[in-house]
Design an enzyme around this catalytic site. Structure first.
Site, PDB file in Angstrom:
ATOM      1  N   LYS A  72       0.687  -1.151   0.009  1.00  0.00           N
ATOM      2  CA  LYS A  72       0.008   0.041  -0.496  1.00  0.00           C
ATOM      3  C   LYS A  72       0.550   0.895   0.049  1.00  0.00           C
ATOM      4  O   LYS A  72       0.299   2.286  -0.739  1.00  0.00           O
ATOM      5  CB  LYS A  72      -0.477   0.510   1.169  1.00  0.00           C
ATOM      6  CG  LYS A  72      -1.956   0.547   1.071  1.00  0.00           C
ATOM      7  CD  LYS A  72      -3.470   0.591   2.434  1.00  0.00           C
ATOM      8  CE  LYS A  72      -3.931  -0.574   2.329  1.00  0.00           C
ATOM      9  NZ  LYS A  72      -4.607  -1.251   3.741  1.00  0.00           N
ATOM     10  N   ARG A 130      -2.844   2.766   9.058  1.00  0.00           N
ATOM     11  CA  ARG A 130      -2.786   1.621   8.110  1.00  0.00           C
ATOM     12  C   ARG A 130      -1.713   0.798   8.215  1.00  0.00           C
ATOM     13  O   ARG A 130      -0.906   1.454   7.969  1.00  0.00           O
ATOM     14  CB  ARG A 130      -3.507   1.648   6.912  1.00  0.00           C
ATOM     15  CG  ARG A 130      -4.534   2.976   6.364  1.00  0.00           C
ATOM     16  CD  ARG A 130      -4.649   2.806   4.924  1.00  0.00           C
ATOM     17  NE  ARG A 130      -5.636   4.322   4.813  1.00  0.00           N
ATOM     18  CZ  ARG A 130      -6.605   4.522   4.067  1.00  0.00           C
ATOM     19  NH1 ARG A 130      -7.321   3.546   3.707  1.00  0.00           N
ATOM     20  NH2 ARG A 130      -6.988   5.868   4.489  1.00  0.00           N
ATOM     21  N   GLY A 181      -6.162 -10.918   8.947  1.00  0.00           N
ATOM     22  CA  GLY A 181      -5.724 -10.845  10.403  1.00  0.00           C
ATOM     23  C   GLY A 181      -4.574  -9.640  11.095  1.00  0.00           C
ATOM     24  O   GLY A 181      -4.088  -9.330  11.762  1.00  0.00           O
ATOM     25  N   MET A 190      -4.061  -5.655  11.048  1.00  0.00           N
ATOM     26  CA  MET A 190      -4.270  -4.374  11.885  1.00  0.00           C
ATOM     27  C   MET A 190      -5.701  -3.338  10.924  1.00  0.00           C
ATOM     28  O   MET A 190      -4.062  -3.435   9.543  1.00  0.00           O
ATOM     29  CB  MET A 190      -3.775  -3.067  12.449  1.00  0.00           C
ATOM     30  CG  MET A 190      -4.409  -2.789  13.542  1.00  0.00           C
ATOM     31  SD  MET A 190      -3.899  -0.987  13.431  1.00  0.00           S
ATOM     32  CE  MET A 190      -3.704  -0.213  13.417  1.00  0.00           C
ATOM     33  N   ARG A 229      -4.733   0.027  -7.437  1.00  0.00           N
ATOM     34  CA  ARG A 229      -3.820  -1.335  -7.556  1.00  0.00           C
ATOM     35  C   ARG A 229      -4.392  -2.557  -9.022  1.00  0.00           C
ATOM     36  O   ARG A 229      -5.552  -1.944  -9.958  1.00  0.00           O
ATOM     37  CB  ARG A 229      -4.308  -2.504  -6.343  1.00  0.00           C
ATOM     38  CG  ARG A 229      -5.574  -2.150  -6.301  1.00  0.00           C
ATOM     39  CD  ARG A 229      -6.176  -2.931  -5.081  1.00  0.00           C
ATOM     40  NE  ARG A 229      -7.264  -2.291  -4.611  1.00  0.00           N
ATOM     41  CZ  ARG A 229      -8.046  -3.342  -3.633  1.00  0.00           C
ATOM     42  NH1 ARG A 229      -7.517  -3.319  -2.507  1.00  0.00           N
ATOM     43  NH2 ARG A 229      -9.489  -2.516  -3.173  1.00  0.00           N
ATOM     44  N   HIS A 267     -15.877 -29.039   2.310  1.00  0.00           N
ATOM     45  CA  HIS A 267     -16.687 -30.516   1.882  1.00  0.00           C
ATOM     46  C   HIS A 267     -17.257 -29.814   0.675  1.00  0.00           C
ATOM     47  O   HIS A 267     -16.620 -30.750  -0.535  1.00  0.00           O
ATOM     48  CB  HIS A 267     -17.310 -31.068   2.455  1.00  0.00           C
ATOM     49  CG  HIS A 267     -18.070 -32.844   1.505  1.00  0.00           C
ATOM     50  ND1 HIS A 267     -19.072 -32.497   1.286  1.00  0.00           N
ATOM     51  CD2 HIS A 267     -17.487 -34.153   2.134  1.00  0.00           C
ATOM     52  CE1 HIS A 267     -19.303 -34.256   1.231  1.00  0.00           C
ATOM     53  NE2 HIS A 267     -17.565 -34.589   1.260  1.00  0.00           N
ATOM     54  N   SER A 294       4.651 -42.443 -20.447  1.00  0.00           N
ATOM     55  CA  SER A 294       3.365 -41.697 -20.048  1.00  0.00           C
ATOM     56  C   SER A 294       3.207 -41.541 -19.390  1.00  0.00           C
ATOM     57  O   SER A 294       2.605 -42.582 -18.149  1.00  0.00           O
ATOM     58  CB  SER A 294       2.696 -41.965 -20.768  1.00  0.00           C
ATOM     59  OG  SER A 294       1.263 -41.110 -20.958  1.00  0.00           O
ATOM     60  N   CYS A 333      -0.716 -38.537 -19.434  1.00  0.00           N
ATOM     61  CA  CYS A 333      -1.585 -38.522 -19.767  1.00  0.00           C
ATOM     62  C   CYS A 333      -2.855 -38.694 -18.580  1.00  0.00           C
ATOM     63  O   CYS A 333      -3.893 -38.742 -18.857  1.00  0.00           O
ATOM     64  CB  CYS A 333      -1.900 -39.717 -20.607  1.00  0.00           C
ATOM     65  SG  CYS A 333      -1.325 -41.031 -19.704  1.00  0.00           S
ATOM     66  N   TYR A 352       6.037 -33.519 -22.643  1.00  0.00           N
ATOM     67  CA  TYR A 352       4.373 -33.014 -23.896  1.00  0.00           C
ATOM     68  C   TYR A 352       3.383 -33.298 -22.245  1.00  0.00           C
ATOM     69  O   TYR A 352       3.994 -34.374 -20.980  1.00  0.00           O
ATOM     70  CB  TYR A 352       3.904 -33.848 -24.419  1.00  0.00           C
ATOM     71  CG  TYR A 352       3.915 -35.064 -24.493  1.00  0.00           C
ATOM     72  CD1 TYR A 352       2.216 -35.232 -23.997  1.00  0.00           C
ATOM     73  CD2 TYR A 352       4.451 -36.058 -24.973  1.00  0.00           C
ATOM     74  CE1 TYR A 352       2.043 -37.091 -23.945  1.00  0.00           C
ATOM     75  CE2 TYR A 352       4.694 -37.597 -25.212  1.00  0.00           C
ATOM     76  CZ  TYR A 352       3.081 -37.943 -24.420  1.00  0.00           C
ATOM     77  OH  TYR A 352       2.762 -39.555 -24.909  1.00  0.00           O
TER      78      TYR A 352
END
Lengths: 896, 896
Positions: free
Chosen positions: A34, A104, A113, A115, A346, A462, A787, A854, A874
């Site tokens: 910042k 800041r 987390g 300030m 930004r 989940h 592969s 693959c 590849y």
């Protein structure tokens, strides 16, 4: 760099304009993200409220000295404060024309987390009066004061938030809003807050503004070592010793009347990428008013009418910022009594479509080069582009918004219970499963739903992990959605949606819509093609596709696939006409019968290969020999048993004549069941499959190889260029490979000789078992290519069945036992270690060994980066992921 | 050594008496095994027919020079031939008193595919007459001559055997035996043979005896590079450049009348170990007569009456040989007209019982030391001792003999078809499956048979490998057994055995008996105990047992187990009273219900642990937490479905009142089926099991740990010394380990605190997944011990299910794709490599890490050697294999 270094030795704090090279990595490390942006804008001559930055080094020194400021710091800070005072003609803590500041934190990486912002620091019982006079709004001044006291006390003095709320509640009496409080009440509240602070902290609220500033700076530094910040750094592997900077900046006010305002704008449209200033603003408002959503902001275009001069200035400044940063900017601004200030800039977040459009446009505008354009689009953004999306023309009202947990749009009727979802889906209904949160027990219902919506849970919940695993759209943690399982309904505010109603989810953005909102299939335009061609210029890794049919191969080629990396021959046997012949083969009583059935299968296979070879004209085609256990082609044991039981019951009550017929049928069915039982396996994944089939039944290998090479010879005759690569699956010993490779070469030579053509081909193997990886040197001495079958290699290395683990994997990811679903993103530590061993040992013996992958991971950007770093030739992935793999390959070459 | 070296530089061939230090490794490498023994006996002054040895170096020189003899060789050989001539007063090729010799190959390792013996070399049209005169038996001389011609022509000139047989058949006319041929006919046959050789070889049969010898020597050398020999060396990793020696030795004849004879004897009884000369002989016979079995030989004791002087001499000489070699000897001798010659001596093969008895006796006789005694008994011999054997008192006639393919004795009724075997066995019959040979399709019948008998196939045939894998007796390749599947019978000569008759197999010796021959359980006598105690003195590796009950633990301790290396807690849940509670736990609707069921299981577990701790007083007990997938405890899906279908059919025809009851039952059953379906897995081996269970259901881990430590505290109170080692199964990440270890330590500390005792314990893990092996460093930093679960590690490393692969593994072993069944003998190249990685990485981080193994391989001697070489602390195996593991551990320490 050097100048930064020099600065570090001398100074703990810099005025924005004093910072040298803030827009470099070293600058960001010293000044925080910042601070670097503020310093940079100041240097560019933009109207940034003056201020200074206390460096990350100072934070480190503070912690090294066990929370004591470095000796000279305060003197420096005081000096810079004076410079700010001089610039503005205000004095910090002065009762006539007081300077107020914001404080800041600003670390090199954005980090939860840390300030929050403290605004209006510098207010006390005296300066509040001055603020009232300056603004001509006494109520505003006291409201600002009471907000400052509670914020400062919460953040710096750690007085619990609720205690301030309780005081406020006494005044609001459950009926009034904050805005209804009178100036006198606010004054009483300020007094009550101060009493509260004394009661909690045993100290008076600091009236001395220098004490306020010192305490705020220390609080920012302390927050660096706070539990949440430390945990976050540990999980995300951010070094402990970076430290955070502190930004102290003069306050400007957007709420000083009709000539004031505040807003946010993007230099281009972040949804479409169109090149127009895009954003919104509110007059006579502060930033938090825009966020709170009580007043509806105006689109930025309206500003042109309301304040044409300021708008012109804004246009000019934002354009300069974009030119300077060479990227689309997300800019915060405030207008204080007609004067424009830029508070932050930004790189702007954007959709996939916008990302592509902006990147290509900027190359055309000579703002960036092609490599940069390629870097600017992330594979995840491309992924968005390749999924169905909500038709932008059709967007109605958004019902609710949650986390964009799994991309794509889909719709169905609302169902709350997984059993019901399963039942309805099996009846052909399209369902969307709506749950508070999901658990492994819901899995059977999730599998059959079109999309999943949850009230709780984050991006790694989940539901989110399962949905991404299955490629289904998911909106997770939509906290406005209140589910009442008992009533089979959910509410969002006043609205109620009941079971059976249609909803539409947009997993790409996290939006939930009522009804069937039309979706559109991905459209890949010219910009897309152009960007992809630039990516192709950059990348080293080839990208092939997994394709089993001529049609798949054509799609793959359209998406830029450079060959087929995996053709699964067994898929060819599942067609209606073929399955019965395949079963004949499996149920054959002996070699003779089996060969007869195989002879019938040969033309089917050959025809498929012809189509694939034609589609891939000139490109290599890797064909894997039969891989799955044979019982996959037979009817299920359960069904047979059920049928048999039913037949027996019928027989009991049958007429004598019908009986004979039934008994014959029963005998046949029993024979089939017997064979199915003999072939059934406890763990088919680890059973009689892969090359083991070809070793036990060499005639199957012979048939497949003959089909491949007869097909190759046929298309050769049509002028098609063919490069067959025959791949032997599930090798664990070099002896297995040699056995099958000899058979392949023998039959291939035979066919080539019969047809009198010349044909080059390769014989290689899948590396999909840990043993094969460990013995890669021996196998590489015999094989033309490897592969990596990373699906099976992951299953065996982790002892984890892909079919079964979906039930508990999400919990594992949630508990951070696995960092990611190892079937989506390669487990580098474990599976990756084996791959490294195999590549090293294999190439040591056979430097020309062609190496590819693959498994599913061939289409996963993070895994692709790893494969690229190991020197793979590849990757191969599903046709629809080919563009993502092309881009990811380019990124990994660019070291992004 | 030096003298050998010197010899090599000068000489290609040595007279037996010229060889220096033949009885050393270098001597055996230069002279071959057979030559070294002959030279050694000559040096000892034993009556060995004179001869000489052409060295292995000469063979190498011959091949290096592309099949040309070294320059000086023939001169040396001719000189030594002269020395032999002088010693015997005979001349090679002379028509009066010709010297005849035998020519044999002799490589440093006994090796199939090498050239056989040529006898009577030196015979030609002239010397045959001298032989007739010398022996006074013209027929004998011509018979010898025709045999020599055919043997020489087959071996040296490569004329096919059948062509000679065809000539002979013309004379025998399908009715007469060889012995019926007259002298004149033999003379005609010799002439016919010579014509045959000329026709085939376009050269006359060599009349010149020196040509005969040169050609024979070259043939021996050539056989070293023959296909069979080369293949054998490749498979058995015998170096290519060892070469073979050639032994040329004067012929002696045991068939020159009543004062002549030939025989074989052992210095001790090879079946029982008793110290008496044991063997058999035939008067007026040649070695091949003893082998052919046409005449029945006399026991050696009869020789004492028939030829007391020779017998006395034999006693003395054999005793000297045993003293010299410090081992029981297997000796071939010939008596030529009253004169005793020793033709060969070597260590005698012996049964397990004899091996133990002889080893212990020899220590007591001061012939060998204890370490040597330990080395003299192989683990395989000990294995014989530990299986049931045929009661020696009860042996009746042997019906047939085959290969001892899998040890132990068993009996059952004859069955020819695997389906029938399965059916009868399921009805409770004991069956012996009799097959021409077995194939994977017979597997289901083999599993349920007591023993297996095959007509064809060797020690590594499908039947043999499967039987050894299952620990069932097997006699393979009993070629006298003629099976007629159509008639459901087999014949041995005149005898017919039909389906349903009882037979008894002795897989230890390969014998087949008719009827039920009584078997005896192994008796471990004092000699056994003594030998084992010597083994214990030697070994470094500890030996623990896998035991799940107090009873198993007692057996383990009796057999010398030094603790429990694996207690499988799940086995405790299969008892009648426990299974229902276990099912309650699994079917529980939520945490509350589950905890209630777990509370009921706790006392069961605790009681078991108490018993094990008591039995193992003072020794460590490693307890593995719950490992198998939960559905193993539930009824099968099939059965439930069948029951359900039946119930539905009943319901269709039921009375209304019965209907209600049925419908309730159906609902319950459906609920159970639903749960079974939800828990069922495609690949349970790789599913929700091991530590994954404990992570998803931490309450299960809590209960088990509480049971362990409450039990430990209880026995502590009784004065028992306890060392619990809690083992967490199926770890693939260190996070899993930490999660469960923290839970174990928390509950353990809690219990210990409640009980107010002091208790040391360890928390460690199984290493049974490749990923765990690769990440051993991370895991070792947290764990107290590693126990390699080599069963699962083999399954995952090779991608091979133990349950399923039995169907094709035998074929894999037969085709040499796997050297051994990897579930019996550890795959060192693959699985072993992972173990090496794990040990190295683990110990680097945690040098005190205790390392053991608890898979099947813990009881396999060859695997034990490997574990010892890696510095393991212990192996753990089934209680009955503990003695084998103790002995194998001692061997591996002795470097044997």
């Amino acid at each position: 760099m050097q100048s930064i270094k020099k600065m570090k030795e001398q100074t703990w704090s810099f005025l924005f304009e004093e910072c040298v090279n803030p827009n470099t990595t070293a600058g960001k490390y010293l000044l925080g993200g910042k601070g670097a942006a503020l310093a940079n804008m100041t240097n560019l001559g933009l109207p940034v409220p003056p201020g200074f930055i206390i460096t990350t080094d100072c934070c480190k020194a503070y912690h090294d000295a066990e929370k004591i400021f470095p000796a000279d710091m305060w003197r420096q800070v005081r000096g810079q404060l004076s410079a700010v005072e001089a610039k503005l003609g205000k004095r910090f803590g002065e009762s006539e024309n007081p300077l107020l500041v914001s404080v800041r934190s600003g670390s090199p990486f954005s980090m939860p987390g840390m300030m929050d912002t403290i605004l209006n620091l510098g207010l006390n019982d005296e300066t509040v009066g001055a603020l009232a006079r300056q603004t001509g709004d006494e109520r505003f001044a006291w409201d600002a004061y009471r907000r400052f006291i509670s914020l400062f006390s919460q953040i710096v003095l750690r007085v619990p938030h609720e205690k301030f709320e309780r005081v406020l509640d006494r005044y609001k009496n459950g009926q009034r809003q904050d805005a209804d409080l009178t100036t006198d009440e606010l004054k009483e509240i300020v007094a009550a807050f101060k009493r509260l602070v004394f009661a909690e902290d045993r100290q008076n609220f600091p009236e001395n503004v220098e004490d306020q500033l010192k305490m705020a700076i220390a609080a920012v530094f302390d927050s660096w070592m706070g539990k949440r910040a430390v945990d976050y750094r540990r999980v995300n592997r951010i070094p402990e010793d970076l430290g955070t900077a502190v930004n102290v900046q003069a306050m400007v006010f957007g709420n000083l009347g009709a000539e004031s305002g505040t807003g946010v704008c993007f230099t281009r449209n972040p949804s479409t990428g169109e090149k127009t200033l895009y954003g919104e603003y509110l007059l006579n408002a502060q930033g938090e008013d825009v966020v709170a959503g009580i007043r509806t902001p105006n689109p930025i275009s309206v500003l042109e009418e309301q304040m044409p001069v300021v708008y012109g200035e804004l246009l000019e400044l934002t354009s300069r910022l974009e030119q300077h940063y060479h990227d689309m900017q997300d800019i915060e601004f405030t207008i204080e009594r007609g004067r424009l200030f830029i508070l932050q800039t930004r790189a702007g977040k954007r959709t996939g479509a916008a990302a592509v459009k902006i990147a290509v446009a900027m190359v055309k505008e000579d703002l960036i080069d092609r490599k940069t354009a390629v870097e600017r689009v992330s594979p995840e953004q491309l992924d968005q582009l390749l999924h169905p999306t909500i038709d932008p023309a059709a967007i109605t009202e958004v019902l609710a918004t949650g986390l964009p947990a799994s991309p794509g749009a889909a719709q169905g009727i609302v169902v709350f219970h997984p059993d019901e979802a399963e039942e309805l889906a099996k009846q052909g209904e399209k369902v969307v499963l709506v749950r508070r949160e999901t658990s492994p027990d819901d899995f059977h219902g999730m599998v059959l739903s079109e999309a999943i919506l949850t009230q709780h849970g984050g991006m790694t919940s989940h539901a989110a992990v399962v949905a991404r695993g299955m490629g289904k759209p998911c909106v997770a943690g939509a906290s406005d959605v209140n589910i009442n399982y008992g009533h089979n309904e959910f509410t969002v505010g006043e609205m109620t949606v009941t079971k059976g109603e249609w909803i539409t989810l947009d997993g790409t953005t996290g939006r939930v819509f009522r009804g069937k909102v039309p979706t559109v299939q991905p459209q890949l335009d010219e910009d897309f093609e152009l960007l992809m061609s630039w990516a192709d210029d950059v990348r080293r890794l080839q990208v092939r596709a997994n394709a089993d049919t001529g049609h798949d191969s054509e799609v793959a080629k359209k998406y830029g696939g450079q060959g087929v990396g995996l053709c699964r021959t067994e898929h060819m046997f599942f067609g209606e006409d073929r399955l019965s012949v395949m079963r004949e083969m499996i149920l054959a009583g002996g070699l003779g019968e089996r060969e007869k059935a195989l002879a019938k299968l040969l033309p089917f296979q050959k025809r498929d290969f012809v189509e694939i070879f034609r589609a891939m004209n000139g490109l290599p085609v890797t064909i894997r020999l039969l891989d799955p256990p044979l019982h996959e082609f037979l009817p299920g044991k359960y069904e047979l048993m059920e049928e048999l039981t039913e037949m027996k019951f019928k027989a009991r009550h049958a007429e004598p004549r019908a009986m004979d017929f039934l008994l014959d049928e029963i005998a046949d069915k029993r024979k089939l069941l017997r064979r199915v039982e003999i072939l059934s396996e406890a763990n088919p994944m680890l059973g009689l499959r892969g090359c083991r089939l070809g070793i036990i039944y060499p005639e199957v290998t012979r048939m497949q190889v003959r089909a491949i090479f007869e097909a190759a010879c046929e298309v050769l005759g049509e002028g098609v260029e063919v490069h067959p690569e025959v791949m032997i699956p599930l090798i664990s010993t070099v002896e297995e490979f040699c056995h099958q490779a000899a058979l392949v070469r023998e039959v291939a030579e035979q066919v080539v000789k019969e047809q009198g053509v010349k044909l080059d081909y390769l014989v290689g193997t899948m590396i999909e078992l840990p043993r094969a990886a460990l013995l890669a040197d021996k196998i590489a001495a015999e094989a033309d290519f490897f592969s990596f079958g990373t699906n099976d290699l992951t299953q065996t290395t982790l002892g984890l069945s892909r079919d079964d683990s979906a039930r508990f994997l999400p919990l594992y990811v949630e508990k951070k036992i696995y960092a990611d679903d190892p079937f989506q993103t390669l487990d580098r530590e474990g599976v990756g270690e084996l791959i490294k061993i195999a590549v090293t040992r294999g190439r040591a013996v056979n430097p020309k060994l062609k190496i590819g992958v693959c498994g599913e991971h061939g289409g996963d950007p993070r895994s692709i980066e790893f494969f690229n770093s190991l020197g793979f030739d590849y990757v191969s992935c599903s046709p629809f992921r080919v563009p993502i793999a092309r881009l990811a390959s380019a990124h990994s070459t660019l070291g992004k």
